[in-house]
Design a protein around this motif. Structure first.
Motif, PDB file in Angstrom:
ATOM      1  N   LYS A 103       0.685  -1.282  -0.067  1.00  0.00           N
ATOM      2  CA  LYS A 103       0.086  -0.107   0.108  1.00  0.00           C
ATOM      3  C   LYS A 103       0.835   1.336   0.022  1.00  0.00           C
ATOM      4  O   LYS A 103       1.797   1.360   0.903  1.00  0.00           O
ATOM      5  N   GLY A 105       1.575   5.278   0.041  1.00  0.00           N
ATOM      6  CA  GLY A 105       1.237   6.460   0.932  1.00  0.00           C
ATOM      7  C   GLY A 105       2.375   7.911   0.721  1.00  0.00           C
ATOM      8  O   GLY A 105       3.454   7.591   0.294  1.00  0.00           O
ATOM      9  N   THR A 181      -5.769  16.473  -1.687  1.00  0.00           N
ATOM     10  CA  THR A 181      -7.035  15.936  -2.452  1.00  0.00           C
ATOM     11  C   THR A 181      -6.772  15.890  -3.944  1.00  0.00           C
ATOM     12  O   THR A 181      -6.964  14.597  -4.774  1.00  0.00           O
ATOM     13  N   ARG A 184      -4.061  13.107  -4.900  1.00  0.00           N
ATOM     14  CA  ARG A 184      -4.449  11.797  -4.692  1.00  0.00           C
ATOM     15  C   ARG A 184      -5.287  11.625  -6.206  1.00  0.00           C
ATOM     16  O   ARG A 184      -5.187  10.405  -6.709  1.00  0.00           O
ATOM     17  N   TYR A 188      -4.341   8.770  -8.933  1.00  0.00           N
ATOM     18  CA  TYR A 188      -5.254   7.664  -9.316  1.00  0.00           C
ATOM     19  C   TYR A 188      -5.510   7.790 -10.862  1.00  0.00           C
ATOM     20  O   TYR A 188      -5.590   6.746 -11.611  1.00  0.00           O
ATOM     21  N   GLU A 195      -2.617   6.765  -0.927  1.00  0.00           N
ATOM     22  CA  GLU A 195      -3.257   7.703  -0.007  1.00  0.00           C
ATOM     23  C   GLU A 195      -2.314   8.854   0.328  1.00  0.00           C
ATOM     24  O   GLU A 195      -1.248   8.690   0.403  1.00  0.00           O
ATOM     25  N   TYR A 197      -1.225  12.009   2.731  1.00  0.00           N
ATOM     26  CA  TYR A 197      -1.192  12.456   3.954  1.00  0.00           C
ATOM     27  C   TYR A 197      -0.722  13.943   4.167  1.00  0.00           C
ATOM     28  O   TYR A 197       0.293  14.323   3.583  1.00  0.00           O
ATOM     29  N   GLU A 213      -1.777   8.113  11.365  1.00  0.00           N
ATOM     30  CA  GLU A 213      -2.920   7.716  10.194  1.00  0.00           C
ATOM     31  C   GLU A 213      -2.043   6.823   9.339  1.00  0.00           C
ATOM     32  O   GLU A 213      -2.769   5.887   8.754  1.00  0.00           O
ATOM     33  N   ASP A 217      -3.556   3.010   8.348  1.00  0.00           N
ATOM     34  CA  ASP A 217      -3.895   2.555   7.136  1.00  0.00           C
ATOM     35  C   ASP A 217      -3.290   1.395   6.716  1.00  0.00           C
ATOM     36  O   ASP A 217      -3.358   0.927   5.457  1.00  0.00           O
TER      37      ASP A 217
END
Length: 464
Positions: A103, A105, A181, A184, A188, A195, A197, A213, A217
């Protein structure tokens, strides 16, 4: 003897070969992961100081004529980054192994700011309690927090006036959240589900909160991206030193694969985004071709550059040159200059100072001035109050008739897409060990950062 280890992965641009074209793609490399005890760090500094001929190691900057005495040369240690190179993006399809195996980040680091007037004094306390801001001699470090309390209480009334004038608090968190935001979304769209942060140095969400966080996650591949285009030990350096201390004390983080993008001022998307904002603002002047483009950067103490070898000044000057070259390609050939703002305390800071330069420009007959907040990617107190109010008033008093200011990048689409490309280009180096064919100069760049971290741990620099 027990030594605390330092694990820092830092990417650096490849030194261009003599035959390389002026604007070329530069593949970011991951420098060796090294465990450096405090003892080793001390040795590195001593070795570098002994082997670096600062006085004779001048890197010639662009031959472009700079406005009002901008120097032709900048002295740096031999381990400095190579100058005059634009980093172009070559992001292609990201290998599935980097995306599917774990994952991902992205941690955005920034300064932080008080969101309400009640936050101002505790925010200032956090700022001045940071030993990277006010570094006391070892014998007096027990006074760090009492001194921070005294200064924060003394400065709070004036600071509150400034924040009240821009709406009662800093918009930095709101803007940085929006950037996260949009980043991200951009990732995508490029088939990289990551993700993003936000970790602030001196106010919520603190870096420690962001790390919690990240752990919650289950992130196991982390790209650390300071939102400072140019590296300085007082901005990115302070945030990375805090992050290093957090990693060192947490078993989960020690085993996390990660990499750091320490600066990104050379990236093509960033340069084009800045040039686009400048070009757009020039259109609002009566005679756009006669406007002085005034780059104003946040200052740092001169000792950081001259004694610690902080690359900030050299990176800033190169960044300005790259933006002006992009403007020239757009047939914009305005005069320009660079100055440094926000100095505080009795120590000497980088010159020329913004306020003094504005007065000099007025005396030289400049009538139209466009301020460019070159070191800021978000609006906050230094842009909305210091530049928009204080410096504008000073400019008009100094004889400047037309005043304009380029907005901070914020969520400008080209800028956000380029940040996404930077993250994607760094993924192959997340968790990578030393690359066997790194040249000695590239390795020395890593030790340069160790030098900077050592400096901010051991030198007393008081801002106030």
């Amino acid at each position: 003897m027990n030594h605390q280890s330092m694990n820092i992965r830092i990417q650096a641009p490849c030194p261009p070969s003599p035959s390389s074209p002026r604007f070329h793609h530069k593949t970011p490399l991951i420098l060796p992961r090294v465990n450096c005890s405090n003892e080793v760090a001390s040795h590195v500094v001593l070795h570098m100081e002994a082997s670096s001929d600062v006085g004779n190691s001048s890197i010639t900057m662009s031959k472009r004529k700079r406005a009002f005495g901008w120097s032709q040369k900048q002295s740096l240690n031999k381990e400095s980054f190579p100058l005059r190179a634009l980093m172009t993006s070559s992001t292609q399809d990201t290998p599935a192994s980097f995306v599917n195996d774990g994952k991902i980040g992205v941690l955005l680091l920034n300064l932080g700011g008080p969101e309400t007037l009640d936050d101002v004094q505790p925010f200032l306390f956090n700022l001045f309690a940071d030993p990277d801001i006010i570094r006391l001699p070892r014998l007096f470090r027990f006074l760090q927090k009492p001194l921070a309390q005294f200064i924060s209480v003394a400065r709070a009334p004036k600071s509150k006036e400034g924040y009240a004038s821009i709406g009662g608090g800093s918009p930095l968190r709101q803007i940085t959240d929006a950037q996260a935001t949009e980043l991200r979304k951009a990732l995508y769209e490029k088939n990289v589900p990551a993700e993003v942060y936000v970790g602030m140095r001196y106010w919520h969400p603190f870096t420690e909160e962001a790390i919690e966080e990240i752990k919650k996650d289950g992130v196991n591949k982390l790209v650390v991206l300071p939102l400072y285009p140019q590296f300085s030990i007082s901005t990115s350096g302070s945030s990375l030193r805090l992050l290093e201390s957090i990693f060192r004390e947490d078993e989960y983080l020690v085993n996390m694969q990660h990499t750091v993008i320490p600066s990104w001022y050379q990236r093509e998307g960033y340069i084009k985004a800045m040039a686009g904002l400048i070009e757009n603002e020039l259109k609002g002047f009566t005679n756009p071709e006669k406007v002085m483009i005034f780059f104003s950067a946040h200052g740092v103490p001169l000792a950081y550059v001259e004694e610690a070898g902080d690359p900030y000044k050299a990176e800033m000057e190169e960044c300005v040159d790259l933006i002006m070259e992009e403007l020239e390609r757009r047939k914009i050939n305005n005069p320009y200059t660079l100055a440094y703002q926000s100095r505080v305390g009795p120590v000497e800071w980088l010159k020329p100072y913004t306020d003094q330069t504005i007065i000099e420009l007025g005396q030289k007959g400049v009538k139209s001035l466009l301020a460019v907040p070159i070191s800021f990617v978000s609006e906050h107190i230094e842009t909305l109050e210091e530049i928009d109010v204080e410096y504008k008033e000073l400019a008009l008093e100094s004889g400047i008739v037309e005043w304009g200011r380029v907005p901070a990048l914020g969520c400008e689409p080209t800028f956000i897409r380029d940040l996404a490309d930077a993250v994607i280009e760094s993924l192959p180096y997340v968790g990578a060990m030393a690359v066997s064919n790194l040249e000695a100069r590239q390795v020395n760049t890593f030790y340069r950062y160790i030098h900077l971290f050592y400096f901010i741990n051991n030198r007393c620099v008081c801002y106030d």
